[in-house]
Scaffold this motif. Structure first.
Motif, PDB file in Angstrom:
ATOM      1  N   GLN A 159      -6.006   8.147   9.374  1.00 18.53           N
ATOM      2  CA  GLN A 159      -7.285   7.441   9.459  1.00 18.53           C
ATOM      3  C   GLN A 159      -8.412   8.480   9.276  1.00 18.53           C
ATOM      4  OE1 GLN A 159      -7.283   3.793  10.398  1.00 18.53           O
ATOM      5  NE2 GLN A 159      -5.186   4.247   9.698  1.00 18.53           N
ATOM      6  N   PRO A 160      -8.683   8.867   8.028  1.00 16.19           N
ATOM      7  CA  PRO A 160      -9.650   9.955   7.845  1.00 16.19           C
ATOM      8  C   PRO A 160     -11.083   9.607   8.265  1.00 16.19           C
ATOM      9  CG  PRO A 160      -8.928   9.066   5.724  1.00 16.19           C
ATOM     10  CD  PRO A 160      -8.058   8.448   6.764  1.00 16.19           C
ATOM     11  N   ASP A 161     -11.374   8.310   8.433  1.00 16.84           N
ATOM     12  CA  ASP A 161     -12.740   7.952   8.829  1.00 16.84           C
ATOM     13  C   ASP A 161     -12.875   7.715  10.341  1.00 16.84           C
ATOM     14  OD1 ASP A 161     -11.283   5.624   8.924  1.00 16.84           O
ATOM     15  OD2 ASP A 161     -12.849   4.369   8.028  1.00 16.84           O
ATOM     16  N   LEU A 162     -11.889   8.195  11.096  1.00 14.47           N
ATOM     17  CA  LEU A 162     -11.976   8.158  12.564  1.00 14.47           C
ATOM     18  C   LEU A 162     -11.766   9.585  13.050  1.00 14.47           C
ATOM     19  CD1 LEU A 162     -12.071   6.488  15.253  1.00 14.47           C
ATOM     20  CD2 LEU A 162      -9.577   6.300  15.085  1.00 14.47           C
ATOM     21  N   THR A 163     -12.709  10.087  13.866  1.00 15.03           N
ATOM     22  CA  THR A 163     -12.565  11.482  14.294  1.00 15.03           C
ATOM     23  C   THR A 163     -13.087  11.681  15.710  1.00 15.03           C
ATOM     24  OG1 THR A 163     -12.910  13.776  13.570  1.00 15.03           O
ATOM     25  CG2 THR A 163     -14.789  12.318  13.384  1.00 15.03           C
ATOM     26  N   LEU A 164     -12.675  12.788  16.292  1.00 14.67           N
ATOM     27  CA  LEU A 164     -13.189  13.219  17.592  1.00 14.67           C
ATOM     28  C   LEU A 164     -14.145  14.380  17.361  1.00 14.67           C
ATOM     29  CD1 LEU A 164     -10.048  13.604  19.906  1.00 14.67           C
ATOM     30  CD2 LEU A 164     -11.632  11.675  19.756  1.00 14.67           C
ATOM     31  N   CYS A 165     -15.130  14.489  18.241  1.00 20.54           N
ATOM     32  CA  CYS A 165     -16.011  15.637  18.218  1.00 20.54           C
ATOM     33  C   CYS A 165     -16.027  16.181  19.649  1.00 20.54           C
ATOM     34  CB  CYS A 165     -17.402  15.162  17.773  1.00 20.54           C
ATOM     35  SG  CYS A 165     -18.542  16.498  17.577  1.00 20.54           S
ATOM     36  N   LEU A 166     -15.554  17.404  19.828  1.00 18.89           N
ATOM     37  CA  LEU A 166     -15.393  17.977  21.164  1.00 18.89           C
ATOM     38  C   LEU A 166     -16.483  19.013  21.377  1.00 18.89           C
ATOM     39  CD1 LEU A 166     -11.540  18.460  20.814  1.00 18.89           C
ATOM     40  CD2 LEU A 166     -12.783  16.454  21.720  1.00 18.89           C
ATOM     41  N   GLU A 167     -17.392  18.705  22.308  1.00 16.13           N
ATOM     42  CA  GLU A 167     -18.537  19.596  22.506  1.00 16.13           C
ATOM     43  C   GLU A 167     -18.247  20.546  23.674  1.00 16.13           C
ATOM     44  OE1 GLU A 167     -22.210  18.131  24.239  1.00 16.13           O
ATOM     45  OE2 GLU A 167     -23.338  18.903  22.536  1.00 16.13           O
ATOM     46  N   SER A 168     -17.915  21.765  23.320  1.00 17.98           N
ATOM     47  CA  SER A 168     -17.668  22.802  24.321  1.00 17.98           C
ATOM     48  C   SER A 168     -16.527  22.462  25.290  1.00 17.98           C
ATOM     49  CB  SER A 168     -18.967  23.074  25.103  1.00 17.98           C
ATOM     50  OG  SER A 168     -18.974  24.367  25.597  1.00 17.98           O
ATOM     51  N   VAL A 169     -15.599  21.612  24.862  1.00 18.60           N
ATOM     52  CA  VAL A 169     -14.380  21.374  25.660  1.00 18.60           C
ATOM     53  C   VAL A 169     -13.556  22.649  25.512  1.00 18.60           C
ATOM     54  CG1 VAL A 169     -12.272  19.984  25.871  1.00 18.60           C
ATOM     55  CG2 VAL A 169     -14.443  18.884  25.227  1.00 18.60           C
ATOM     56  N   HIS A 170     -13.318  23.361  26.608  1.00 16.86           N
ATOM     57  CA  HIS A 170     -12.787  24.709  26.421  1.00 16.86           C
ATOM     58  C   HIS A 170     -11.446  24.986  27.092  1.00 16.86           C
ATOM     59  CE1 HIS A 170     -15.010  24.826  30.174  1.00 16.86           C
ATOM     60  NE2 HIS A 170     -14.148  25.743  30.536  1.00 16.86           N
ATOM     61  N   LYS A 171     -10.973  24.085  27.952  1.00 14.24           N
ATOM     62  CA  LYS A 171      -9.685  24.390  28.605  1.00 14.24           C
ATOM     63  C   LYS A 171      -8.557  24.146  27.612  1.00 14.24           C
ATOM     64  CE  LYS A 171     -11.154  23.835  33.309  1.00 14.24           C
ATOM     65  NZ  LYS A 171     -11.281  22.993  34.476  1.00 14.24           N
ATOM     66  N   ASN A 172      -7.714  25.148  27.469  1.00 15.93           N
ATOM     67  CA  ASN A 172      -6.690  25.082  26.422  1.00 15.93           C
ATOM     68  C   ASN A 172      -5.764  23.884  26.578  1.00 15.93           C
ATOM     69  OD1 ASN A 172      -7.816  27.408  25.476  1.00 15.93           O
ATOM     70  ND2 ASN A 172      -6.243  28.766  26.298  1.00 15.93           N
ATOM     71  N   HIS A 173      -5.408  23.558  27.829  1.00 15.46           N
ATOM     72  CA  HIS A 173      -4.488  22.424  27.992  1.00 15.46           C
ATOM     73  C   HIS A 173      -5.168  21.114  27.613  1.00 15.46           C
ATOM     74  CE1 HIS A 173      -6.386  22.706  32.012  1.00 15.46           C
ATOM     75  NE2 HIS A 173      -6.282  21.394  32.011  1.00 15.46           N
ATOM     76  N   LEU A 204      -5.329  10.467  13.527  1.00 14.36           N
ATOM     77  CA  LEU A 204      -6.519  11.185  13.059  1.00 14.36           C
ATOM     78  C   LEU A 204      -6.062  12.331  12.154  1.00 14.36           C
ATOM     79  CD1 LEU A 204      -7.754   9.491  15.297  1.00 14.36           C
ATOM     80  CD2 LEU A 204      -9.094  11.455  15.994  1.00 14.36           C
ATOM     81  N   HIS A 205      -6.836  12.585  11.108  1.00 13.22           N
ATOM     82  CA  HIS A 205      -6.456  13.664  10.192  1.00 13.22           C
ATOM     83  C   HIS A 205      -7.208  14.942  10.520  1.00 13.22           C
ATOM     84  CE1 HIS A 205      -4.407  15.135   6.708  1.00 13.22           C
ATOM     85  NE2 HIS A 205      -5.537  15.520   6.128  1.00 13.22           N
ATOM     86  N   GLU A 206      -8.399  14.791  11.119  1.00 10.33           N
ATOM     87  CA  GLU A 206      -9.165  15.975  11.485  1.00 10.33           C
ATOM     88  C   GLU A 206     -10.053  15.701  12.683  1.00 10.33           C
ATOM     89  OE1 GLU A 206     -10.898  16.805   7.679  1.00 10.33           O
ATOM     90  OE2 GLU A 206     -12.505  15.356   7.982  1.00 10.33           O
TER      91      GLU A 206
END
Ligand code: SAM
Length: 191
Positions: free
Chosen positions: A17-31, A45-47
């Protein structure tokens, strides 16, 4: 590559679904990052996009279970520029936040091109992200805790998007460009 693996990857690419994406703002914990990528892959999601203000997080194989090979992470250093880019791609930008003006996440139409922004584990999303959002969305909370873990919140919203897109037949219509399909099939997943 065996014919079975080739067919399996082709099937995965058919459902991306290339037109659905997440944007993670400063989410930094590796797990958390790894769990987010694993869920993103599971929903097709593709990216995804990651905005870093200071140090860059890492997506590790353990929790991600190899999903990082199949979901490309684009790294950015500006919330404003990233949101402008997502809007220029025609995506509605949803910012997840427990604000008075936020609507219930189940009231959103996720069959539209969509980017969903999640905030930092301790401080949440930035004022800039809130100001630039097309819509604030919230997952209702009726217990003592004021918020969910970021990867849990993303899973709840992504599976609502998955439900809507499946009902709309969007997993039956291959959406990746021929070039991108060829690249993944013949050059491997994302490094
Ligand atoms: N104290 C922070 C705050 O005030 O936002 C809590 C951050 S929460 C642990 C991390 C991220 O998860 C939030 O920025 C948001 O993106 C998402 N999140 C967690 N619970 C949520 C909820 N009930 N509704 C919408 N988003 C939520």
């Amino acid at each position: 590559m065996s014919p079975e693996r080739f067919a399996r990857i082709n099937k995965l690419l058919d459902r991306r679904q290339p037109d659905l994406t997440l944007c993670l703002e400063s989410v930094h914990k590796n797990h958390n990052l790894s769990a987010l990528i694993r869920t993103a892959d599971a929903v097709g999601l593709h990216e995804v996009h990651a905005i870093w203000f200071d140090r860059k997080g890492k997506i590790k194989g353990g929790t991600a279970m190899g999903s990082q090979q199949w979901v490309k992470v684009h790294h950015h250093d500006s919330t404003a520029e990233t949101i402008a880019q997502l809007k220029a791609e025609g995506k509605q930008v949803l910012v997840t936040h427990l604000s008075a003006s936020a609507i219930d996440f189940r009231k959103v139409d996720y069959t539209k091109p969509t980017a969903i922004l999640f905030g930092q584990e301790k401080h949440g999303v930035s004022e800039q992200a809130l100001a630039l959002a097309d819509q604030h969305v919230v997952i209702p909370m009726v217990g003592m805790a004021q918020s969910l873990n970021v990867s849990v919140a993303a899973a709840a919203i992504l599976y609502e998007a998955q439900r809507q897109r499946e009902n709309a037949g969007m997993y039956e219509r291959p959406q990746l460009s021929a070039d991108e399909r060829h690249r993944v099939l013949f050059e491997g997943g994302h490094p």
